[in-house]
Scaffold this active site. Structure first.
Site, PDB file in Angstrom:
ATOM      1  CB  SER A 143      13.823 -20.241  -1.706  1.00  0.00           C
ATOM      2  OG  SER A 143      14.259 -20.830  -3.130  1.00  0.00           O
ATOM      3  CE1 TYR A 156      18.407 -17.185  -1.356  1.00  0.00           C
ATOM      4  CE2 TYR A 156      17.821 -19.442  -2.349  1.00  0.00           C
ATOM      5  CZ  TYR A 156      17.041 -18.035  -2.280  1.00  0.00           C
ATOM      6  OH  TYR A 156      16.183 -17.311  -2.515  1.00  0.00           O
TER       7      TYR A 156
HETATM    8  P1  NAP Z   1      16.141  -8.481  -5.384  1.00  0.00           P
HETATM    9  O1  NAP Z   1      15.347  -8.129  -6.658  1.00  0.00           O
HETATM   10  O2  NAP Z   1      17.718  -8.719  -5.515  1.00  0.00           O
HETATM   11  O3  NAP Z   1      15.625  -7.732  -3.993  1.00  0.00           O
HETATM   12  C1  NAP Z   1      16.135  -7.880  -2.703  1.00  0.00           C
HETATM   13  C2  NAP Z   1      16.243  -6.583  -2.062  1.00  0.00           C
HETATM   14  O4  NAP Z   1      16.866  -7.011  -0.854  1.00  0.00           O
HETATM   15  C3  NAP Z   1      17.312  -5.606  -3.021  1.00  0.00           C
HETATM   16  O5  NAP Z   1      16.867  -4.291  -2.935  1.00  0.00           O
HETATM   17  C4  NAP Z   1      18.587  -5.850  -1.888  1.00  0.00           C
HETATM   18  O6  NAP Z   1      19.497  -4.755  -2.005  1.00  0.00           O
HETATM   19  C5  NAP Z   1      17.918  -6.093  -0.726  1.00  0.00           C
HETATM   20  N1  NAP Z   1      19.001  -6.456   0.392  1.00  0.00           N
HETATM   21  C6  NAP Z   1      19.934  -7.415   0.150  1.00  0.00           C
HETATM   22  N2  NAP Z   1      20.610  -7.539   1.256  1.00  0.00           N
HETATM   23  C7  NAP Z   1      19.927  -6.802   2.233  1.00  0.00           C
HETATM   24  C8  NAP Z   1      20.166  -6.460   3.562  1.00  0.00           C
HETATM   25  N3  NAP Z   1      21.275  -7.081   4.318  1.00  0.00           N
HETATM   26  N4  NAP Z   1      19.467  -5.708   4.390  1.00  0.00           N
HETATM   27  C9  NAP Z   1      18.462  -4.822   3.477  1.00  0.00           C
HETATM   28  N5  NAP Z   1      18.256  -5.255   2.297  1.00  0.00           N
HETATM   29  C10 NAP Z   1      19.167  -5.985   1.789  1.00  0.00           C
HETATM   30  O7  NAP Z   1      15.534 -10.050  -5.067  1.00  0.00           O
HETATM   31  P2  NAP Z   1      13.914 -10.809  -5.187  1.00  0.00           P
HETATM   32  O8  NAP Z   1      14.275 -11.501  -6.128  1.00  0.00           O
HETATM   33  O9  NAP Z   1      12.963  -9.425  -4.823  1.00  0.00           O
HETATM   34  O10 NAP Z   1      14.161 -11.727  -3.648  1.00  0.00           O
HETATM   35  C11 NAP Z   1      13.374 -11.131  -2.581  1.00  0.00           C
HETATM   36  C12 NAP Z   1      13.159 -12.409  -1.528  1.00  0.00           C
HETATM   37  O11 NAP Z   1      12.824 -13.728  -2.195  1.00  0.00           O
HETATM   38  C13 NAP Z   1      14.707 -12.907  -1.373  1.00  0.00           C
HETATM   39  O12 NAP Z   1      14.725 -13.355  -0.075  1.00  0.00           O
HETATM   40  C14 NAP Z   1      14.748 -14.202  -2.281  1.00  0.00           C
HETATM   41  O13 NAP Z   1      16.127 -15.034  -1.699  1.00  0.00           O
HETATM   42  C15 NAP Z   1      13.458 -14.716  -2.434  1.00  0.00           C
HETATM   43  N6  NAP Z   1      13.365 -15.439  -3.317  1.00  0.00           N
HETATM   44  C16 NAP Z   1      13.294 -14.927  -4.763  1.00  0.00           C
HETATM   45  C17 NAP Z   1      13.062 -15.797  -5.744  1.00  0.00           C
HETATM   46  C18 NAP Z   1      13.048 -15.315  -7.254  1.00  0.00           C
HETATM   47  O14 NAP Z   1      12.735 -15.998  -8.157  1.00  0.00           O
HETATM   48  N7  NAP Z   1      12.914 -14.178  -7.637  1.00  0.00           N
HETATM   49  C19 NAP Z   1      12.743 -17.229  -5.651  1.00  0.00           C
HETATM   50  C20 NAP Z   1      12.821 -17.762  -4.445  1.00  0.00           C
HETATM   51  C21 NAP Z   1      13.034 -16.712  -3.341  1.00  0.00           C
HETATM   52  P3  NAP Z   1      20.865  -4.613  -3.045  1.00  0.00           P
HETATM   53  O15 NAP Z   1      20.069  -4.965  -4.347  1.00  0.00           O
HETATM   54  O16 NAP Z   1      21.548  -3.574  -3.166  1.00  0.00           O
HETATM   55  O17 NAP Z   1      21.467  -6.073  -2.848  1.00  0.00           O
END
Ligand code: NAP
Length: 250
Positions: A143, A156
């Site tokens: 991140s 986080y």
């Molecule tokens: P998202 O839309 O919430 O997708 C994350 C997915 O991971 C969801 O389907 C979630 O399921 C699943 N998940 C959560 N806990 C889990 C577990 N214990 N085992 C298996 N699956 C699990 O988030 P995203 O924005 O795509 O984020 C993806 C990654 O990018 C994350 O690591 C996040 O920290 C990182 N990131 C994102 C951003 C951003 O701006 N979007 C910025 C920096 C970093 P549920 O929905 O049921 O919880």
């Protein structure tokens, strides 16, 4: 760039939504066979169906990627259905916002378990397949908040910072093995997680050098490059995919 992954088996965790889904779709487009792992069964099934409808190869597996026994079972299922694991994208994560002084120990432990211990366990599970073949790719989604800091996200940022350190440590430990370890720290990317954050997305976008929010496909493009044959001399590195939000080297 040659995009063919020649049917190599890729696991993308948290691929039922957002960035993970885009990574899975892109790796499948690049001819990987993709195992979609997510705690959210419906999301995982939906991503796998999207890939199959587009002519690709994918299976959906419901698994908590912070649970050692669940990871072992899901890895066995992946190997049985698709073959040995060649590419691992550690993407599953949660990103709560809580004031440091009011954060319960249980929440801290949960954030560390999913965002740091999970990738550790996932890598221990997948790496032997890669070492056996002398080829592998581990790509950790970290991140930009580690690079910039982020208030109310001490748990986080601690976890993602640990994942950044782990990436470099393993990159060195296995540098001569044919397995590379790299990381993609997303900036501000339009996903359900980002939309759930207590941030005015449109106002925040105006503060970014590019004046826009990133798309999950922007992250998937960096992941696809790191997964490719062309990236074989790159390890322990960071592709900061953030619209110019942070310009340091790590
Ligand atoms: P998202 O839309 O919430 O997708 C994350 C997915 O991971 C969801 O389907 C979630 O399921 C699943 N998940 C959560 N806990 C889990 C577990 N214990 N085992 C298996 N699956 C699990 O988030 P995203 O924005 O795509 O984020 C993806 C990654 O990018 C994350 O690591 C996040 O920290 C990182 N990131 C994102 C951003 C951003 O701006 N979007 C910025 C920096 C970093 P549920 O929905 O049921 O919880």
């Amino acid at each position: 760039m040659t995009r063919s992954l020649n049917g190599k088996v890729a696991i993308v965790t948290g691929a039922g939504s957002g960035i993970g889904r885009a990574c899975a779709l892109r790796l499948a487009e690049d001819t990987a066979k993709v195992a979609i792992w997510d705690i959210n069964a419906a999301g995982a099934e939906e991503t796998a169906a999207m890939i199959v409808a587009a002519g690709g190869s994918a299976i959906a597996i419901t698994a908590d990627c912070s649970d050692k026994a669940a990871i072992a079972a899901a890895a066995d299922q992946t190997r049985a259905k698709l073959g040995p694991i060649a590419i691992l994208v550690n993407n599953a994560g949660i990103a709560p916002f809580t004031p440091f002084l009011n954060t319960e120990d249980a929440l801290f432990d949960k954030v560390i378990a999913i965002n740091l211990r999970g990738p550790w366990l996932m890598t221990q599970q997948a790496l032997p397949d890669m070492l056996a073949k002398g080829w592998g790719r581990v790509i950790n989604i970290t991140s930009s908040s580690v690079q910039t800091g982020s208030p109310m996200q001490g748990h986080y940022v601690s976890a993602k910072g640990g994942l950044m350190g782990m990436t470099k440590a393993l990159a060195l430990e296995f540098a001569a093995s044919g397995v590379t370890f790299n990381m993609v720290p997303p900036g501000f990317i339009d996903t359900p997680m980002m939309r759930a954050a207590p941030i005015d997305a449109e106002a925040f976008a105006k503060t970014l050098p590019m004046k826009r929010i990133g798309q999950p496909e922007d992250i998937a493009a960096a992941v696809a490059y790191l997964a490719s044959e062309e990236a074989s001399y790159i390890t322990g590195q960071t592709i900061s995919t953030n619209g110019g939000r942070y310009m340091g080297s790590h």
